[in-house]
Design a protein around this motif. Structure first.
Motif, PDB file in Angstrom:
ATOM      1  N   HIS A 103      78.606  18.773 -29.104  1.00  0.00           N
ATOM      2  CA  HIS A 103      77.605  18.383 -28.105  1.00  0.00           C
ATOM      3  C   HIS A 103      77.894  18.832 -26.675  1.00  0.00           C
ATOM      4  O   HIS A 103      77.092  18.554 -25.795  1.00  0.00           O
ATOM      5  CB  HIS A 103      77.456  16.856 -28.098  1.00  0.00           C
ATOM      6  CG  HIS A 103      77.147  16.295 -29.438  1.00  0.00           C
ATOM      7  ND1 HIS A 103      75.943  16.491 -30.068  1.00  0.00           N
ATOM      8  CD2 HIS A 103      77.909  15.582 -30.306  1.00  0.00           C
ATOM      9  CE1 HIS A 103      75.954  15.896 -31.248  1.00  0.00           C
ATOM     10  NE2 HIS A 103      77.143  15.347 -31.428  1.00  0.00           N
ATOM     11  N   GLY A 104      78.978  19.512 -26.407  1.00  0.00           N
ATOM     12  CA  GLY A 104      79.371  19.784 -25.027  1.00  0.00           C
ATOM     13  C   GLY A 104      78.834  21.068 -24.447  1.00  0.00           C
ATOM     14  O   GLY A 104      79.577  21.800 -23.798  1.00  0.00           O
ATOM     15  N   TYR A 105      77.553  21.352 -24.643  1.00  0.00           N
ATOM     16  CA  TYR A 105      77.009  22.635 -24.203  1.00  0.00           C
ATOM     17  C   TYR A 105      75.764  22.430 -23.350  1.00  0.00           C
ATOM     18  O   TYR A 105      75.039  21.454 -23.493  1.00  0.00           O
ATOM     19  CB  TYR A 105      76.656  23.503 -25.415  1.00  0.00           C
ATOM     20  CG  TYR A 105      77.832  23.700 -26.335  1.00  0.00           C
ATOM     21  CD1 TYR A 105      78.813  24.631 -26.035  1.00  0.00           C
ATOM     22  CD2 TYR A 105      77.984  22.918 -27.471  1.00  0.00           C
ATOM     23  CE1 TYR A 105      79.907  24.795 -26.854  1.00  0.00           C
ATOM     24  CE2 TYR A 105      79.082  23.075 -28.297  1.00  0.00           C
ATOM     25  CZ  TYR A 105      80.039  24.017 -27.986  1.00  0.00           C
ATOM     26  OH  TYR A 105      81.124  24.170 -28.791  1.00  0.00           O
ATOM     27  N   ARG A 106      75.495  23.407 -22.521  1.00  0.00           N
ATOM     28  CA  ARG A 106      74.285  23.401 -21.696  1.00  0.00           C
ATOM     29  C   ARG A 106      73.068  23.617 -22.589  1.00  0.00           C
ATOM     30  O   ARG A 106      73.172  24.178 -23.686  1.00  0.00           O
ATOM     31  CB  ARG A 106      74.377  24.505 -20.657  1.00  0.00           C
ATOM     32  CG  ARG A 106      75.484  24.252 -19.649  1.00  0.00           C
ATOM     33  CD  ARG A 106      75.440  25.302 -18.545  1.00  0.00           C
ATOM     34  NE  ARG A 106      76.345  24.889 -17.484  1.00  0.00           N
ATOM     35  CZ  ARG A 106      77.403  25.591 -17.122  1.00  0.00           C
ATOM     36  NH1 ARG A 106      77.689  26.739 -17.694  1.00  0.00           N
ATOM     37  NH2 ARG A 106      78.182  25.151 -16.149  1.00  0.00           N
ATOM     38  N   PRO A 107      71.879  23.232 -22.117  1.00  0.00           N
ATOM     39  CA  PRO A 107      70.663  23.396 -22.935  1.00  0.00           C
ATOM     40  C   PRO A 107      70.426  24.837 -23.393  1.00  0.00           C
ATOM     41  O   PRO A 107      70.035  25.067 -24.539  1.00  0.00           O
ATOM     42  CB  PRO A 107      69.547  22.905 -22.007  1.00  0.00           C
ATOM     43  CG  PRO A 107      70.225  21.923 -21.097  1.00  0.00           C
ATOM     44  CD  PRO A 107      71.616  22.474 -20.882  1.00  0.00           C
ATOM     45  N   ALA A 108      70.659  25.819 -22.539  1.00  0.00           N
ATOM     46  CA  ALA A 108      70.426  27.216 -22.929  1.00  0.00           C
ATOM     47  C   ALA A 108      71.375  27.630 -24.059  1.00  0.00           C
ATOM     48  O   ALA A 108      70.978  28.364 -24.975  1.00  0.00           O
ATOM     49  CB  ALA A 108      70.609  28.135 -21.728  1.00  0.00           C
ATOM     50  N   THR A 109      72.599  27.142 -24.016  1.00  0.00           N
ATOM     51  CA  THR A 109      73.571  27.465 -25.066  1.00  0.00           C
ATOM     52  C   THR A 109      73.171  26.790 -26.371  1.00  0.00           C
ATOM     53  O   THR A 109      73.245  27.405 -27.444  1.00  0.00           O
ATOM     54  CB  THR A 109      74.989  27.038 -24.634  1.00  0.00           C
ATOM     55  OG1 THR A 109      75.306  27.711 -23.400  1.00  0.00           O
ATOM     56  CG2 THR A 109      76.020  27.387 -25.681  1.00  0.00           C
ATOM     57  N   ARG A 110      72.731  25.542 -26.292  1.00  0.00           N
ATOM     58  CA  ARG A 110      72.270  24.847 -27.508  1.00  0.00           C
ATOM     59  C   ARG A 110      71.071  25.575 -28.118  1.00  0.00           C
ATOM     60  O   ARG A 110      70.961  25.697 -29.337  1.00  0.00           O
ATOM     61  CB  ARG A 110      71.930  23.389 -27.189  1.00  0.00           C
ATOM     62  CG  ARG A 110      73.173  22.540 -26.959  1.00  0.00           C
ATOM     63  CD  ARG A 110      72.889  21.042 -27.014  1.00  0.00           C
ATOM     64  NE  ARG A 110      71.841  20.603 -26.117  1.00  0.00           N
ATOM     65  CZ  ARG A 110      72.024  20.201 -24.869  1.00  0.00           C
ATOM     66  NH1 ARG A 110      73.236  20.187 -24.343  1.00  0.00           N
ATOM     67  NH2 ARG A 110      71.015  19.804 -24.134  1.00  0.00           N
ATOM     68  N   SER A 126      70.132  33.450 -38.889  1.00  0.00           N
ATOM     69  CA  SER A 126      71.204  33.764 -39.836  1.00  0.00           C
ATOM     70  C   SER A 126      71.199  32.846 -41.054  1.00  0.00           C
ATOM     71  O   SER A 126      71.792  33.172 -42.078  1.00  0.00           O
ATOM     72  CB  SER A 126      72.568  33.659 -39.149  1.00  0.00           C
ATOM     73  OG  SER A 126      72.899  32.297 -38.895  1.00  0.00           O
ATOM     74  N   GLY A 127      70.559  31.692 -40.891  1.00  0.00           N
ATOM     75  CA  GLY A 127      70.584  30.710 -41.973  1.00  0.00           C
ATOM     76  C   GLY A 127      71.887  29.939 -42.024  1.00  0.00           C
ATOM     77  O   GLY A 127      72.133  29.175 -42.958  1.00  0.00           O
ATOM     78  N   ARG A 128      72.738  30.118 -41.013  1.00  0.00           N
ATOM     79  CA  ARG A 128      74.043  29.459 -40.979  1.00  0.00           C
ATOM     80  C   ARG A 128      74.321  28.948 -39.567  1.00  0.00           C
ATOM     81  O   ARG A 128      73.938  29.585 -38.583  1.00  0.00           O
ATOM     82  CB  ARG A 128      75.147  30.439 -41.352  1.00  0.00           C
ATOM     83  CG  ARG A 128      74.980  31.020 -42.721  1.00  0.00           C
ATOM     84  CD  ARG A 128      76.132  31.925 -43.098  1.00  0.00           C
ATOM     85  NE  ARG A 128      75.867  32.568 -44.361  1.00  0.00           N
ATOM     86  CZ  ARG A 128      75.923  31.979 -45.535  1.00  0.00           C
ATOM     87  NH1 ARG A 128      76.230  30.721 -45.614  1.00  0.00           N
ATOM     88  NH2 ARG A 128      75.670  32.634 -46.636  1.00  0.00           N
ATOM     89  N   PRO A 129      75.052  27.855 -39.470  1.00  0.00           N
ATOM     90  CA  PRO A 129      75.453  27.402 -38.141  1.00  0.00           C
ATOM     91  C   PRO A 129      76.520  28.336 -37.563  1.00  0.00           C
ATOM     92  O   PRO A 129      77.218  29.030 -38.302  1.00  0.00           O
ATOM     93  CB  PRO A 129      76.034  26.009 -38.397  1.00  0.00           C
ATOM     94  CG  PRO A 129      76.466  26.031 -39.822  1.00  0.00           C
ATOM     95  CD  PRO A 129      75.523  26.970 -40.531  1.00  0.00           C
ATOM     96  N   LEU A 130      76.617  28.361 -36.266  1.00  0.00           N
ATOM     97  CA  LEU A 130      77.631  29.155 -35.598  1.00  0.00           C
ATOM     98  C   LEU A 130      79.002  28.563 -35.925  1.00  0.00           C
ATOM     99  O   LEU A 130      79.206  27.355 -35.803  1.00  0.00           O
ATOM    100  CB  LEU A 130      77.383  29.120 -34.084  1.00  0.00           C
ATOM    101  CG  LEU A 130      78.146  30.108 -33.236  1.00  0.00           C
ATOM    102  CD1 LEU A 130      77.697  31.539 -33.556  1.00  0.00           C
ATOM    103  CD2 LEU A 130      77.897  29.818 -31.769  1.00  0.00           C
ATOM    104  N   PRO A 131      79.965  29.374 -36.353  1.00  0.00           N
ATOM    105  CA  PRO A 131      81.304  28.848 -36.645  1.00  0.00           C
ATOM    106  C   PRO A 131      81.947  28.266 -35.385  1.00  0.00           C
ATOM    107  O   PRO A 131      81.661  28.698 -34.260  1.00  0.00           O
ATOM    108  CB  PRO A 131      82.084  30.064 -37.139  1.00  0.00           C
ATOM    109  CG  PRO A 131      81.056  31.060 -37.544  1.00  0.00           C
ATOM    110  CD  PRO A 131      79.857  30.795 -36.674  1.00  0.00           C
ATOM    111  N   ASP A 132      82.828  27.317 -35.588  1.00  0.00           N
ATOM    112  CA  ASP A 132      83.487  26.657 -34.462  1.00  0.00           C
ATOM    113  C   ASP A 132      84.265  27.626 -33.577  1.00  0.00           C
ATOM    114  O   ASP A 132      84.368  27.412 -32.372  1.00  0.00           O
ATOM    115  CB  ASP A 132      84.420  25.556 -34.969  1.00  0.00           C
ATOM    116  CG  ASP A 132      83.661  24.361 -35.504  1.00  0.00           C
ATOM    117  OD1 ASP A 132      82.492  24.154 -35.118  1.00  0.00           O
ATOM    118  OD2 ASP A 132      84.243  23.607 -36.310  1.00  0.00           O
ATOM    119  N   ALA A 133      84.826  28.686 -34.149  1.00  0.00           N
ATOM    120  CA  ALA A 133      85.559  29.662 -33.327  1.00  0.00           C
ATOM    121  C   ALA A 133      84.635  30.262 -32.274  1.00  0.00           C
ATOM    122  O   ALA A 133      85.035  30.462 -31.122  1.00  0.00           O
ATOM    123  CB  ALA A 133      86.147  30.760 -34.211  1.00  0.00           C
ATOM    124  N   ALA A 134      83.403  30.547 -32.642  1.00  0.00           N
ATOM    125  CA  ALA A 134      82.439  31.082 -31.682  1.00  0.00           C
ATOM    126  C   ALA A 134      81.976  29.996 -30.720  1.00  0.00           C
ATOM    127  O   ALA A 134      81.842  30.242 -29.515  1.00  0.00           O
ATOM    128  CB  ALA A 134      81.250  31.690 -32.420  1.00  0.00           C
TER     129      ALA A 134
END
Length: 194
Positions: free
Chosen positions: A8-15, A25-33
Protein backbone atom coordinates in the motif's frame (compact mmCIF):
# COMPACT_ATOMS: atom_id res chain seq x y z
CA UNK A 1 8.37 -10.16 8.03
CA UNK A 2 6.34 -8.75 5.20
CA UNK A 3 5.82 -5.04 5.53
CA UNK A 4 2.42 -3.71 4.56
CA UNK A 5 4.20 -0.89 2.75
CA UNK A 6 4.88 -3.29 -0.15
CA UNK A 7 1.13 -3.58 -0.64
CA UNK A 8 0.00 0.00 0.00
CA UNK A 9 2.92 2.45 0.20
CA UNK A 10 2.68 3.98 -3.27
CA UNK A 11 1.46 7.18 -4.86
CA UNK A 12 -1.80 7.05 -6.86
CA UNK A 13 0.01 7.19 -10.23
CA UNK A 14 2.20 4.23 -9.23
CA UNK A 15 -0.82 2.23 -8.06
CA UNK A 16 -2.47 2.96 -11.42
CA UNK A 17 0.63 1.68 -13.20
CA UNK A 18 0.52 -1.55 -11.13
CA UNK A 19 -3.13 -1.98 -12.13
CA UNK A 20 -2.30 -1.50 -15.82
CA UNK A 21 0.51 -4.05 -15.59
CA UNK A 22 -1.83 -6.55 -13.96
CA UNK A 23 -4.54 -5.97 -16.59
CA UNK A 24 -2.19 -6.32 -19.58
CA UNK A 25 0.03 -9.10 -18.23
CA UNK A 26 -2.59 -11.01 -16.29
CA UNK A 27 -0.19 -11.09 -13.34
CA UNK A 28 0.57 -8.82 -10.42
CA UNK A 29 3.88 -7.00 -10.40
CA UNK A 30 6.46 -9.07 -8.49
CA UNK A 31 7.62 -7.66 -5.17
CA UNK A 32 11.16 -7.13 -6.51
CA UNK A 33 9.75 -4.62 -9.00
CA UNK A 34 7.37 -3.09 -6.45
CA UNK A 35 10.26 -2.39 -4.10
CA UNK A 36 12.00 -0.26 -6.75
CA UNK A 37 8.91 1.97 -6.91
CA UNK A 38 8.86 2.59 -3.16
CA UNK A 39 11.11 5.59 -2.46
CA UNK A 40 12.76 5.39 -5.90
CA UNK A 41 15.03 8.34 -5.07
CA UNK A 42 16.51 6.42 -2.12
CA UNK A 43 16.80 2.90 -3.54
CA UNK A 44 14.81 2.05 -6.64
CA UNK A 45 16.31 4.25 -9.34
CA UNK A 46 19.88 3.53 -8.27
CA UNK A 47 19.25 -0.19 -7.89
CA UNK A 48 17.69 -0.43 -11.34
CA UNK A 49 20.62 1.42 -12.98
CA UNK A 50 23.25 -0.66 -11.19
CA UNK A 51 21.51 -3.99 -11.79
CA UNK A 52 20.77 -3.24 -15.44
CA UNK A 53 24.40 -2.28 -16.05
CA UNK A 54 25.63 -5.45 -14.31
CA UNK A 55 23.20 -7.75 -16.08
CA UNK A 56 22.81 -6.16 -19.53
CA UNK A 57 25.71 -3.78 -19.94
CA UNK A 58 28.70 -4.53 -22.16
CA UNK A 59 30.54 -7.64 -20.96
CA UNK A 60 32.40 -10.65 -22.28
CA UNK A 61 29.93 -12.71 -20.20
CA UNK A 62 26.73 -13.59 -22.01
CA UNK A 63 23.35 -12.62 -20.58
CA UNK A 64 22.80 -16.32 -19.83
CA UNK A 65 26.10 -16.52 -17.92
CA UNK A 66 25.23 -13.46 -15.83
CA UNK A 67 21.75 -14.80 -15.08
CA UNK A 68 23.37 -18.07 -13.99
CA UNK A 69 25.66 -16.07 -11.70
CA UNK A 70 22.59 -14.38 -10.20
CA UNK A 71 20.90 -17.77 -9.70
CA UNK A 72 24.06 -19.19 -8.15
CA UNK A 73 24.43 -16.28 -5.70
CA UNK A 74 20.72 -16.64 -4.84
CA UNK A 75 21.22 -20.36 -4.23
CA UNK A 76 24.16 -19.72 -1.89
CA UNK A 77 22.01 -17.12 -0.09
CA UNK A 78 19.08 -19.59 0.00
CA UNK A 79 16.75 -16.87 -1.30
CA UNK A 80 13.71 -18.69 -2.68
CA UNK A 81 12.32 -15.73 -4.63
CA UNK A 82 15.65 -14.96 -6.34
CA UNK A 83 16.40 -18.63 -7.01
CA UNK A 84 13.07 -18.97 -8.82
CA UNK A 85 13.45 -15.74 -10.76
CA UNK A 86 17.01 -16.19 -11.96
CA UNK A 87 16.90 -19.93 -12.52
CA UNK A 88 13.98 -19.33 -14.87
CA UNK A 89 15.73 -16.42 -16.58
CA UNK A 90 19.04 -18.28 -17.01
CA UNK A 91 17.21 -21.35 -18.35
CA UNK A 92 15.40 -19.25 -20.95
CA UNK A 93 18.57 -17.38 -21.86
CA UNK A 94 20.54 -20.59 -22.38
CA UNK A 95 17.57 -22.31 -23.99
CA UNK A 96 18.40 -25.27 -21.74
CA UNK A 97 17.24 -25.58 -18.15
CA UNK A 98 19.41 -28.67 -17.59
CA UNK A 99 22.58 -26.55 -17.77
CA UNK A 100 21.27 -24.29 -15.04
CA UNK A 101 19.92 -27.09 -12.85
CA UNK A 102 23.22 -28.97 -13.03
CA UNK A 103 25.31 -25.88 -12.31
CA UNK A 104 23.21 -25.12 -9.24
CA UNK A 105 23.20 -28.67 -7.90
CA UNK A 106 26.64 -29.99 -8.91
CA UNK A 107 28.97 -27.31 -10.23
CA UNK A 108 31.77 -29.78 -10.99
CA UNK A 109 29.69 -31.76 -13.49
CA UNK A 110 27.91 -28.80 -15.11
CA UNK A 111 28.39 -28.50 -18.89
CA UNK A 112 29.83 -24.98 -18.69
CA UNK A 113 33.18 -23.42 -19.55
CA UNK A 114 35.98 -23.78 -17.00
CA UNK A 115 36.22 -20.00 -16.63
CA UNK A 116 32.56 -19.72 -15.70
CA UNK A 117 32.90 -22.64 -13.27
CA UNK A 118 35.92 -21.00 -11.58
CA UNK A 119 34.07 -17.68 -11.42
CA UNK A 120 30.99 -19.29 -9.85
CA UNK A 121 33.20 -21.00 -7.25
CA UNK A 122 34.76 -17.66 -6.36
CA UNK A 123 31.33 -15.94 -6.20
CA UNK A 124 30.07 -18.73 -3.96
CA UNK A 125 33.00 -18.30 -1.59
CA UNK A 126 32.56 -14.52 -1.61
CA UNK A 127 28.83 -14.83 -0.91
CA UNK A 128 29.38 -17.26 1.99
CA UNK A 129 32.14 -15.18 3.61
CA UNK A 130 33.40 -11.97 1.99
CA UNK A 131 36.60 -12.15 4.04
CA UNK A 132 37.46 -15.66 2.83
CA UNK A 133 38.37 -14.77 -0.77
CA UNK A 134 42.14 -14.67 -1.16
CA UNK A 135 44.55 -13.58 -3.88
CA UNK A 136 45.01 -17.29 -4.63
CA UNK A 137 41.27 -17.57 -5.35
CA UNK A 138 41.49 -14.71 -7.81
CA UNK A 139 44.62 -16.16 -9.43
CA UNK A 140 42.72 -19.43 -9.93
CA UNK A 141 39.94 -17.57 -11.75
CA UNK A 142 42.47 -15.73 -13.91
CA UNK A 143 44.30 -19.00 -14.65
CA UNK A 144 41.03 -20.43 -16.01
CA UNK A 145 41.09 -17.82 -18.77
CA UNK A 146 38.83 -15.21 -17.21
CA UNK A 147 39.98 -11.62 -17.70
CA UNK A 148 40.19 -8.98 -14.95
CA UNK A 149 37.27 -7.20 -16.67
CA UNK A 150 35.17 -10.36 -16.48
CA UNK A 151 35.98 -10.67 -12.78
CA UNK A 152 34.84 -7.08 -12.28
CA UNK A 153 31.62 -7.78 -14.17
CA UNK A 154 30.98 -10.96 -12.14
CA UNK A 155 31.56 -9.07 -8.90
CA UNK A 156 28.96 -6.50 -9.98
CA UNK A 157 26.43 -9.31 -10.58
CA UNK A 158 27.26 -10.73 -7.16
CA UNK A 159 26.83 -7.34 -5.46
CA UNK A 160 23.48 -6.74 -7.14
CA UNK A 161 22.06 -10.10 -6.17
CA UNK A 162 23.53 -10.31 -2.71
CA UNK A 163 21.59 -7.11 -2.07
CA UNK A 164 18.42 -8.24 -3.84
CA UNK A 165 18.40 -11.64 -2.13
CA UNK A 166 18.70 -10.02 1.28
CA UNK A 167 15.88 -7.60 0.51
CA UNK A 168 13.71 -10.42 -0.85
CA UNK A 169 14.11 -12.34 2.37
CA UNK A 170 13.91 -9.33 4.69
CA UNK A 171 10.66 -8.16 3.09
CA UNK A 172 9.29 -11.71 2.59
CA UNK A 173 8.69 -11.31 -1.14
CA UNK A 174 5.77 -13.41 -2.35
CA UNK A 175 6.92 -16.45 -4.28
CA UNK A 176 5.59 -16.85 -7.80
CA UNK A 177 4.26 -19.88 -9.61
CA UNK A 178 6.52 -21.49 -12.21
CA UNK A 179 4.40 -19.73 -14.83
CA UNK A 180 4.92 -16.42 -13.02
CA UNK A 181 8.69 -16.89 -12.94
CA UNK A 182 8.67 -17.87 -16.63
CA UNK A 183 6.70 -14.72 -17.51
CA UNK A 184 9.08 -12.60 -15.44
CA UNK A 185 12.06 -14.23 -17.16
CA UNK A 186 10.62 -13.42 -20.57
CA UNK A 187 10.19 -9.79 -19.50
CA UNK A 188 13.73 -9.56 -18.06
CA UNK A 189 15.24 -11.01 -21.23
CA UNK A 190 13.27 -8.59 -23.39
CA UNK A 191 13.65 -5.41 -21.33
CA UNK A 192 16.35 -5.93 -18.75
CA UNK A 193 16.27 -4.42 -15.28
CA UNK A 194 15.15 -0.86 -16.06
Amino acid sequence: MRLDILNHGYRPATRALFTLIRVFSGRPLPDAAKLTFYRPDFYGARAKRFTHAAMRGPSAWSVADRELMAAYVATINESSFCIGAHTATAAQAYGDGAIVDTALSDLDSAPIADGLRATLRMLGKLTRDPNAVTPADMRAVLASGVTPEQIRDALAVCAAFDTTARLADAFAFDLLTSEGYAAGAKFLLARGYR
